[in-house]
Design a protein around this motif. Structure first.
Motif, PDB file in Angstrom:
ATOM      1  N   GLN A 143      77.794  55.746  40.091  1.00 23.41           N
ATOM      2  CA  GLN A 143      76.659  54.946  40.577  1.00 23.41           C
ATOM      3  C   GLN A 143      75.661  55.806  41.341  1.00 23.41           C
ATOM      4  OE1 GLN A 143      79.102  51.733  42.412  1.00 23.41           O
ATOM      5  NE2 GLN A 143      77.486  50.415  41.643  1.00 23.41           N
TER       6      GLN A 143
ATOM      7  N   LYS B 292      71.814  56.475  40.048  1.00 18.82           N
ATOM      8  CA  LYS B 292      70.730  56.093  40.960  1.00 18.82           C
ATOM      9  C   LYS B 292      69.686  57.204  41.020  1.00 18.82           C
ATOM     10  CE  LYS B 292      70.950  52.885  44.671  1.00 18.82           C
ATOM     11  NZ  LYS B 292      71.824  52.336  45.643  1.00 18.82           N
ATOM     12  N   THR B 293      70.163  58.443  41.046  1.00 21.18           N
ATOM     13  CA  THR B 293      69.211  59.561  41.103  1.00 21.18           C
ATOM     14  C   THR B 293      68.423  59.680  39.792  1.00 21.18           C
ATOM     15  OG1 THR B 293      70.780  61.185  40.280  1.00 21.18           O
ATOM     16  CG2 THR B 293      70.710  60.917  42.672  1.00 21.18           C
TER      17      THR B 293
ATOM     18  N   SER C 112      76.473  42.145  41.519  1.00 27.02           N
ATOM     19  CA  SER C 112      76.162  43.579  41.410  1.00 27.02           C
ATOM     20  C   SER C 112      77.334  44.339  40.795  1.00 27.02           C
ATOM     21  CB  SER C 112      75.928  44.169  42.809  1.00 27.02           C
ATOM     22  OG  SER C 112      74.973  43.438  43.487  1.00 27.02           O
TER      23      SER C 112
END
Ligand code: FAD
Length: 531
Positions: A154, A158-159, A280
């Motif tokens: 994750q 995200k990056t 989520s």
């Protein structure tokens, strides 16, 4: 220069989000959409009849969509390395396009075909569209190693930002100038195979629950995306392994064959989530697609991913060889109705719920039968419509606590687990009608029913239905001890190898993480997650 182009369909059996197909249409005067019926599929992998039916359906659907673009699908029989040189010459091909495939067999096949293309002066273009991201990029971003925990995954994604948006399907305007020359004997020469041609007995088939093809995939996606409340509140652990109709999307066969693009699935979910409160990852539907990405990335970064030996993240376990136990599990004869009902659903319909997969995988391996996860992997590969090299291997390693998940002392009970969501045993009654007259009290453990109850139910345990293959309470405790030993040995081996100077693995660019590294880095929270 206007090209004569072959677009090679393998997975990715769709027109939407197909960037390689769009690349084929650029400056194209002649387009040949090709699917190769590779004998490797027949000979080296075990593909069950339900999966063949799904493939045939998907090819028919693709041909139908191509007709809508004034084109056709050419199904060519033979080995790709033998077929292509002939096609390059016959059709005077100048460009070859395909979707990138990370499976080891596909990589080596594609390397050979790309060399042949070069020798024939054919330009090769491939595009990444089977996964959400370029899995190599994820590995690069994680210092050259596949992330071994979901949390780490994750952080990395995200990056990278959200996945690329899907590319629209080609329209008739995109086909302007590109024609597909078809001969009168097209059907005979390049027609879609029948099940008979594939050596399958169509009479053996049950009702088709999940027809193959892009149109069906998009229809099912639409149907689910309309259920906005359900999508937003989706939490995988809250879904049921033994509901009478599926409690999850069953989009997996469509994603596996590429009838549905994972990116299209992702972005449709994002649209539904927009402006609403929603679940989520890891439990949401976005979270499920990230599990897929996680195992795909692991399969690219970890050598011998579908094996125990030579797989650097896999605990080496002294599994038993027991053909009788394996056959009983495969053929739904374990004497545990919950396990046997799941294995019956798998054989009949080609799909079972994720937690049902948990139950039977744990039972076969560390829970009860102590048989290697590689054996279970083979059976799933044959029977699952969604049989996928990377996801099957990754999830089997997880469930057998061989890699990624290490809480081997948490064992599923083949009795209590199913009862949680189906007290009455309606699921068992559906798939094992032989047991349908047992009262709820005994449906999960018919061997405990008094003889009179068995007689009234018309099913005598030991005669009409098997006695349980193992004493779960006893064997599962023994197996935990065996697993403990395997883990102790693993730590010992790691400590020993940590004292030796590192040896560079030949032929690989990346250094594999040592088990010691992995255990140190293992995020404790990851133990609590499950795919
Ligand atoms: P949903 O819950 O609706 O999820 C949506 C999509 O997310 C799925 O279609 C699938 O593409 C992806 N997904 C969901 N769960 C997982 C997961 N745990 N890992 C990877 N991707 C996931 N899945 C396969 O597609 N092919 C396999 O060969 C396969 N083998 C498995 C073997 C074992 C032992 C286990 C425990 C799981 C396996 N899975 C496999 C993962 C999972 O069970 C299925 O993807 C899921 O049940 C499919 O149902 P669905 O489409 O309704 O999932």
């Amino acid at each position: 220069m206007a090209h004569t182009c072959v677009h090679w369909f393998r997975k990715g059996l769709r027109l939407h989000d197909n960037p390689a197909l769009m690349a084929a249409l650029r400056d194209c005067k002649e387009l040949y959409p090709v699917f190769i019926l590779d004998p490797h599929l027949h000979n080296n992998t075990c593909v069950g009849i339900n999966r063949w039916r799904f493939l045939v359906g998907a090819l028919k659907d693709l041909d139908c969509s191509l007709r809508g673009l004034n084109s056709r699908l050419f199904v060519v029989r033979g080995k790709p390395e033998e077929v292509f040189p002939e096609l390059f010459d016959r059709w005077k091909v100048t460009k070859l396009t395909y979707e990138y495939d990370t499976e080891p067999y596909s990589l080596s096949r594609d390397k050979t075909v790309a060399t042949l293309a070069k020798e024939h002066g054919v330009e090769v273009i491939y595009k990444i569209s089977h996964t959400l991201y370029d899995t190599e990029r994820i590995i690069e971003e994680n210092s050259g190693k596949a992330p071994l925990t979901y949390n780490r995954m994750q952080v990395i994604v995200k990056t990278l930002g959200p996945p690329k948006r899907p590319v629209p399907a080609p329209t008739i305007e995109d086909m302007q100038g590109a024609m597909t020359p078809c001969s009168e004997n097209h059907e005979k020469k390049y027609g879609i195979p029948t099940l008979e041609e594939l050596g399958q007995d169509a009479a053996a088939l049950g009702e088709e629950q999940f027809p193959g093809g892009e149109q069906e995939a998009l229809r099912r996606l639409d149907k689910h995306m309309k259920r906005t409340g359900w999508v937003c509140s989706f939490e995988k652990p809250q879904t049921s392994p033994n509901s009478l109709s599926p409690s999850t999307t069953v989009l997996s066969p469509y994603v596996t064959f590429g009838c549905l693009s994972a990116r299209t699935f992702w972005w449709r979910l994002a649209e539904v989530y927009q402006g609403k409160k929603h679940s989520s990852p890891p439990v949401s539907l976005h979270g499920q697609l990230l599990w897929r990405e996680f195992f795909y990335t692991a399969s690219v970064g970890i050598s011998n991913f579908n094996k125990m030996e030579g797989n650097p993240v896999c605990t080496q376990v002294d599994w038993d060889t027991n053909p009788e136990y394996l056959a009983a599990w495969r053929e739904a004869r374990t004497g545990f109705p919950f396990i046997d009902a799941i294995m019956t659903q798998l054989r009949q319909e080609g799909w079972i719920h994720h937690l049902a997969r948990h139950a039977v995988a744990c039972f076969l391996t560390r829970g009860d039968l102590w048989i290697s996860w590689e054996e279970g992997q083979k059976v799933f590969e044959e029977l699952l419509l969604d049989g996928d090299w990377a996801l099957n291997a990754g999830n089997w390693q997880w469930l057998s606590a061989s890699a990624f998940f290490h809480q081997y002392f948490r064992v599923y009970s083949p009795v209590a687990f199913g009862k949680k969501t189906d007290k009455n045993g309606d699921y068992i009654k559906k798939y094992l009608p032989l047991l349908k007259k047992f009262p709820a009290e005994y449906i999960y453990e018919p061997w405990k029913a008094p003889r009179s109850v068995q007689q009234a139910a018309g099913c005598i345990v030991g005669k009409d239905y098997p006695q349980p293959i193992a004493k779960h309470e006893v064997i599962s405790k023994k197996n935990i001890q065996r697993m403990k030993l395997a883990y102790a040995k693993r730590s010992g081996d790691s400590a020993e190898s940590a004292n030796k100077s590192p040896v560079k693995r030949q032929g690989t660019k990346r250094k594999a993480p040592s088990v010691v590294d992995m255990l140190k880095k293992k995020d404790r929270r990851n133990c609590l997650l499950r795919p």
